[in-house]
Every structure is written in C-alpha cells, then in structure tokens.
Design a protein around this motif. Structure first.
Motif, short mmCIF file in Angstrom:
data_model
loop_
_atom_site.label_atom_id
_atom_site.label_comp_id
_atom_site.label_asym_id
_atom_site.label_seq_id
_atom_site.Cartn_x
_atom_site.Cartn_y
_atom_site.Cartn_z
N MET A 99 9.30 66.08 84.34
CA MET A 99 9.48 66.41 82.92
C MET A 99 9.73 65.14 82.15
N ASN A 100 9.00 64.97 81.05
CA ASN A 100 9.18 63.82 80.17
C ASN A 100 9.06 64.26 78.72
N ASN A 101 9.59 63.43 77.83
CA ASN A 101 9.52 63.69 76.40
C ASN A 101 8.69 62.62 75.71
N VAL A 102 7.90 63.04 74.74
CA VAL A 102 7.18 62.12 73.87
C VAL A 102 7.88 62.12 72.52
N LEU A 103 8.15 60.92 72.00
CA LEU A 103 8.94 60.78 70.77
C LEU A 103 8.09 60.20 69.65
N PRO A 104 7.39 61.04 68.89
CA PRO A 104 6.57 60.53 67.79
C PRO A 104 7.42 60.07 66.62
N GLY A 105 6.94 59.02 65.94
CA GLY A 105 7.53 58.60 64.68
C GLY A 105 6.80 59.27 63.53
N TRP A 106 6.44 58.48 62.52
CA TRP A 106 5.68 59.03 61.39
C TRP A 106 4.22 59.21 61.83
N ILE A 107 3.78 60.45 61.84
CA ILE A 107 2.45 60.80 62.35
C ILE A 107 1.64 61.45 61.24
N ASP A 108 0.32 61.32 61.31
CA ASP A 108 -0.55 61.76 60.22
C ASP A 108 -0.58 63.27 60.00
N SER A 109 0.11 64.03 60.84
CA SER A 109 0.22 65.46 60.57
C SER A 109 1.27 65.74 59.50
N LEU A 110 2.00 64.69 59.08
CA LEU A 110 2.98 64.77 57.99
C LEU A 110 2.41 64.13 56.74
N PRO A 111 2.86 64.53 55.56
CA PRO A 111 2.43 63.85 54.33
C PRO A 111 2.84 62.38 54.37
N GLU A 112 1.91 61.50 54.02
CA GLU A 112 2.20 60.06 54.09
C GLU A 112 2.94 59.61 52.82
N LYS A 113 4.02 58.83 53.05
CA LYS A 113 4.78 58.25 51.96
C LYS A 113 4.84 56.75 52.14
N GLU A 114 4.64 56.02 51.06
CA GLU A 114 4.51 54.57 51.15
C GLU A 114 5.76 53.90 51.70
N ASP A 115 6.96 54.34 51.28
CA ASP A 115 8.18 53.69 51.76
C ASP A 115 8.36 53.89 53.26
N ARG A 116 7.94 55.03 53.77
CA ARG A 116 8.02 55.27 55.21
C ARG A 116 7.03 54.38 55.95
N ARG A 117 5.82 54.30 55.43
CA ARG A 117 4.80 53.45 56.07
C ARG A 117 5.26 52.01 56.14
N GLN A 118 5.88 51.51 55.09
CA GLN A 118 6.31 50.11 55.06
C GLN A 118 7.41 49.82 56.08
N ASN A 119 8.15 50.83 56.49
CA ASN A 119 9.22 50.63 57.48
C ASN A 119 8.70 50.57 58.91
N VAL A 120 7.43 50.89 59.10
CA VAL A 120 6.85 50.85 60.45
C VAL A 120 6.29 49.45 60.70
N PRO A 121 6.71 48.77 61.78
CA PRO A 121 6.18 47.43 62.04
C PRO A 121 4.66 47.37 62.07
N MET A 122 4.00 48.41 62.53
CA MET A 122 2.53 48.42 62.54
C MET A 122 1.93 48.73 61.16
N GLN A 123 2.80 49.04 60.20
CA GLN A 123 2.37 49.24 58.81
C GLN A 123 1.38 50.40 58.63
N ARG A 124 1.52 51.42 59.48
CA ARG A 124 0.67 52.60 59.33
C ARG A 124 1.34 53.79 60.01
N TYR A 125 0.93 54.96 59.63
CA TYR A 125 1.31 56.16 60.36
C TYR A 125 0.51 56.21 61.66
#
Length: 233
Positions: A171-197
């Motif tokens: 048994m393992n868990n996958v831990l998604p961050g901001w994913i494209d199944s959520l509405p994209e918000k610019e401030d959230r995107r900027q907090n991601v080191p990869m700069q994208r959802y």
C-alpha cells in the motif's frame, strides 16, 4: 483468468479517471466506480466494468468487488480516490462536517481495503494506491478536513504495510499538489518551483508505476507529485 485486474474507486473524472485509463493502457482490465455515473461509463468504454455507487457505502463497494470477481476472478490493484470534503475556518466546522470529512478521506480507504485484502491474500499479492494530497505533509488551512484525515490515511498505510508486506501486499499513497483537474490560479502556480500545475496524467503515471511489478519493493510510502511545492524533508 490470468489477466491482471485493477479496481478504481472514485474514477469518474480527474485523477481517478486518468488512472483508470493509464492502467487500461498498461494492460489491466479495469472496474471503475463513481457516484456521478461517469465512472460507470468509463469502465464500459475501457472494455471493463462500470458501477455507479459511493465509496461511503459498504454495500456499493461490495457490489463492485463482487462484480469484478465474477467477471475476472481476481483483483490485483485497488486505487482509492476521494471526493471533496468540507472546508471552512477550523473551529467553525461542525461535528457533522468533521464526520463527513472522515467518510470522504479516511473511511473510504479503509472500507475498500477491508474488501479487497482477503482477495489479494488468496492470490499472494496485490497493490493498493491511495490518491491523497501533498498537504498531508504541510497542513493547510484551506483544506482542514483533508489535512487531518489524510494524515490518518498515512498512518493507516504504515500499519497496513507492517502487517501485510510479508504476504506480498503493498500500500502506498500518491500526494498530488496543484493539478489541472482544479481551477488554475496564478498565485498558486507561482508558488510551484516548476511554475506550472501538474496534470492528471502525471499523477496517473505514478499510480501505474506503483501498481506495477517494477515497484515491488515499495510499500508504506507517500510519494509527492507536486512539482517541488512542498518544502519539508
């Protein structure tokens, strides 16, 4: 009866649906359940089983498992997705809202795991992957019930791994961050080191890896798919 079989709970849309499609691409027969009816349609589209039901219902989950065993005689992989539980200011959430959060984020995993574990034990192997959240590691006030009860899933996962690893159940868990199944918000995107959802397909690829024989020595883990968003070690 030798075909590998994956059951995806909460597979009507988003990451759950992407996981069902990816596992089908990898050669798994798939059984998909969701409360919306989309999972039923997807399961049939992929040449497998589709069920409309709730992961909050032991009866619905039992129906899904029974249909899967009747069709294929085995279950090699279980993917546990979840809906969206209550949100709000921490101390303003009612007892009923906390109970709902527990149903959505913790008991959904425990219910399905209870049903498939005896099947996997008889087969002498199986993999369970829970779609959790990156905020388990750094709880956010945005998602209070998710943070609390998915931390419980992490503890449950460790306990399950301890008890069943010798039987070749993982048994393992996958831990998604901001994913494209959520509405994209610019401030959230900027907090991601990869700069994208991230994409649902990227989460699904991680799920498919954890379901595969290549991940045979991985159990009890929580794996981030978050573009580097979480800073904790």
């Amino acid at each position: 009866m030798s075909e590998k079989v994956a059951v995806v709970v909460g597979g009507g849309s988003g990451m759950g649906a992407a996981a069902a499609r990816k596992l089908s691409e990898k050669g798994f027969a798939v059984a998909v359940m969701s409360s919306s009816g989309k999972g039923e349609a997807l399961g049939k589209e992929l040449g497998g089983i589709g069920v409309t039901g709730s992961n909050q219902s032991n009866e619905d989950l039992r129906r899904l498992v029974d249909m899967t065993l009747e069709r294929w005689g085995r279950i090699d992989v279980l993917v546990n997705g979840a809906g969206h539980g209550p949100k709000g200011p921490l101390l303003e959430l009612t007892d009923e809202q906390w109970q709902t959060g527990m149903d959505f984020y913790l008991l959904n995993v425990i219910r399905a795991t209870r049903l498939v574990t005896p099947v996997m034990e008889r087969q002498k192997g199986g993999a369970i992957i829970n779609i959790s959240s990156a905020w388990v590691l750094e709880p956010s006030a945005l998602f209070p019930t998710s943070a609390v009860f998915r931390a419980g899933v992490a503890a449950f996962t460790k306990l399950f791994a301890d008890q069943y690893a010798a039987s070749k159940l993982r048994m393992n868990n996958v831990l998604p961050g901001w994913i494209d199944s959520l509405p994209e918000k610019e401030d959230r995107r900027q907090n991601v080191p990869m700069q994208r959802y991230g994409t649902s397909d990227e989460v699904a690829a991680t799920i498919a890896f954890l379901a595969s024989d290549e991940a045979a020595y991985i159990t009890g883990q929580s794996i981030r798919v978050d573009g580097g968003l979480m800073r904790s070690l």
